[in-house]
Design a protein around this motif. Structure first.
Motif, short mmCIF file in Angstrom:
data_model
loop_
_atom_site.label_atom_id
_atom_site.label_comp_id
_atom_site.label_asym_id
_atom_site.label_seq_id
_atom_site.Cartn_x
_atom_site.Cartn_y
_atom_site.Cartn_z
N SER A 79 19.48 24.73 6.27
CA SER A 79 20.58 24.62 5.31
C SER A 79 20.47 25.79 4.35
CB SER A 79 20.46 23.30 4.54
OG SER A 79 19.21 23.26 3.86
N GLU B 249 27.15 20.87 0.78
CA GLU B 249 26.41 21.54 1.85
C GLU B 249 25.53 22.68 1.35
OE1 GLU B 249 28.89 22.55 5.12
OE2 GLU B 249 29.40 20.45 5.53
N ARG C 226 19.29 18.66 4.07
CA ARG C 226 19.71 18.54 2.67
C ARG C 226 18.98 17.43 1.92
NH1 ARG C 226 25.01 18.90 4.75
NH2 ARG C 226 25.66 16.94 3.82
N GLU D 107 22.27 13.62 6.38
CA GLU D 107 22.01 14.73 5.46
C GLU D 107 20.58 15.26 5.63
OE1 GLU D 107 22.91 11.68 4.47
OE2 GLU D 107 24.72 11.76 3.23
N LEU E 225 24.51 14.44 -2.38
CA LEU E 225 24.09 14.75 -1.01
C LEU E 225 25.15 15.49 -0.21
CD1 LEU E 225 22.48 11.31 -0.12
CD2 LEU E 225 21.25 13.47 -0.47
N VAL E 226 26.40 15.34 -0.60
CA VAL E 226 27.50 15.80 0.24
C VAL E 226 27.70 17.32 0.15
CG1 VAL E 226 29.38 15.58 -1.43
CG2 VAL E 226 29.79 15.04 0.98
N GLU F 275 25.67 9.92 -2.82
CA GLU F 275 26.51 10.76 -1.96
C GLU F 275 27.08 12.00 -2.65
OE1 GLU F 275 29.92 8.92 -0.24
OE2 GLU F 275 30.35 10.65 1.02
N ARG G 178 18.87 9.67 7.73
CA ARG G 178 20.24 9.97 7.30
C ARG G 178 20.73 11.30 7.89
NH1 ARG G 178 22.56 6.94 3.25
NH2 ARG G 178 24.05 8.61 3.01
#
Lengths: 328, 328
Positions: free
Chosen positions: B2, B137, B189, B184, B134-135, B131, B182
């Motif tokens: 990432s 990127e 991430r 992510e 976490l969302v 979230e 998960r």
């Protein structure tokens, strides 16, 4: 009792209800005139407080919404204590928790800089790690127990093994049990956060911690059931063991966030006399009315169904000249 | 990988070590010239960063210490990103976690206002509640798993019941297991916070989450065991499954907080060439030396015993005129 619980109990008696008004300035829910920068934020806070001061037994500031405005937002947060009636408790909702030396810094930030009478804290690092928040005899900590969000069960409802005198039980009950056993709880300095969206959990929690003061979020935008909160949330201990302020019900977006299109179409004449609430999860539209504290409705909130569109149901903003609302 | 893990891996390679420098301006550990107000705080941060920039693979800001200075402290925090080398990741250690709408505000505050590349977060409200953090990127979340403080076992070591494919295990292992599963995490991430003071826990954690990037606090002032961290902290997954930045070791007070009497008696000539560390729990005095990354010591830190008094062991402050150190 303790300083905080005495303060809260007196405020509940004076205001005639157990309503805690949430100060949650989410730009997505503020009219444009208030959502742009520090001055708009300050004016919105002043309006919310002036419109609700006669009804709020306490205020709960969700600090994240101020932090999102940067240091300018924190300047506004620093002024909140001075905007409130001096005898109305200020709860700062931050869900802090860290190792001891960091919690000591959090205590300075929350108690001394921002003037919080009470804060919310997260138990994951151990209740003892919160000592710098718990040790102050003139302050109070609401410990997260069973929160109001849909993701809460992932860990909070996990079954944890029996240990000593504690039976096998859900994690949130172990949190409540260990919190209730602490000397700070007996001294009236620890309460629990228990979401209104988990009424069954609240009933179980009362079996484990019958005397713990509860802060109950989740009414309004999150769809919590006020009737269930009132049925299960009160202390169940013997009267002599009860401490004050046993139940405080927070309404945040339900009061302040009932408007998204940037205009208040029906500003109410009587501040907070009627507040429109959108219950997003149940697709219900309700109107809450404040009325004097009573045995049947100790929150001073009475839900009733309405057929109106929540967007037109009014807001917390008192009747003020249109120019003021639009000003930057 | 990432964006964050690419950035971190490149920085680790460039700096020759896995050292994360903690920016923890606790007034109790700063000389008087730096502990008074916003300007002193800013100068201290500038000095710490300039003294360590050649050696730090990342920086971790403990935001509570800035919050304790009020909005002025937050102004300084807002400038940290611009003070760092642009290719050095900034982790903001805040242990946040809340209901979704509040976490969205936290994401704005941490990622957009303060410029964090990564943050720490608390799982108690459920990983899904995080979230909005976490969302993104281009950002990263280190989830609290097994923390470094002595109170951590109270909840983190509770045994939770078997559930589906998960066996009965300690709560912190369930956190690691659910985090690692998960999407992510597979996208690079999510990482985990695992304290250096709990070496056995770290070894168990690696069985459950062999590929998770770890942020390891607790070396230095908290008494963590660096050798054990190096033995257990590295990823154990197959090389093809590994993601970058698998182990990052934070040293905060061990670098910046080795002086309490308000004067630096032995300012070091070579910035961060030698740093005195007081290990409070073990009453040991150690000196850390930075040296190039190697197979045997991938942190770029090598402990050795010294007989000197830690107060005289130097500090992170580079050689500067005495007047500058005393200036307000």
């Amino acid at each position: 009792m303790s300083r905080y619980l005495d303060l809260l109990e007196a405020s509940i008696t004076r205001r005639g209800g157990r309503l805690c008004v949430g100060i949650d300035p989410d730009p997505a829910h503020l009219p444009a005139a208030f959502s742009q920068g520090e001055e708009g934020l300050r004016r919105w806070c002043e309006l919310l407080i002036s419109a609700t001061a006669d009804h709020a037994a306490a205020y709960k500031v969700n600090l994240a919404f101020f932090e999102a405005y940067g240091s300018g937002g924190m300047r506004v947060a620093e002024s909140i204590r001075t905007l409130l009636p001096s005898d109305t408790p200020l709860i700062i909702d931050v869900k802090r928790g860290d190792i001891g030396s960091t919690v000591a810094a959090q205590a300075r930030a929350l108690y001394d800089v921002l003037g919080a009478d009470a804060v919310t804290a997260n138990p994951y690092l151990g209740i003892g790690a919160l000592e710098p928040l718990l040790v102050r005899e003139d302050r109070f900590v609401y410990l997260l127990c069973r929160t109001s969000n849909p993701e809460a069960p992932e860990f909070q409802e996990l079954r944890v093994a029996a240990d000593g005198s504690a039976p096998e039980e859900a994690l949130y009950l172990r949190v409540a049990r260990l919190a209730a056993a602490r000397p700070e709880a007996r001294a009236g300095r620890i309460g629990l956060v228990a979401g209104a969206t988990a009424a069954t959990a609240m009933a179980r929690l009362r079996e484990v911690a019958p005397n713990a003061p509860l802060l109950v979020p989740g009414i309004g935008a999150q769809g919590g059931d006020l009737a269930a909160v009132l049925a299960h949330g009160e202390t169940t201990g013997t009267p002599s063991a009860r401490v004050g302020g046993s139940l405080l019900v927070n309404v945040g977006r339900g009061i302040s966030g009932s408007e998204t299109d940037g205009r208040y179409t029906h500003p109410i004449g009587r501040p907070f006399g009627r507040v429109s609430v959108r219950s997003t999860e149940r697709a219900e539209h309700r109107t809450w009315r404040t009325h004097p504290h009573s045995r049947r409705d100790p929150c001073g909130l009475r839900p009733r169904q309405t057929s109106g569109d929540w967007r037109r149901g009014g807001s917390i903003i008192p009747r003020v000249p249109q120019g003021d609302l639009r000003g930057g």
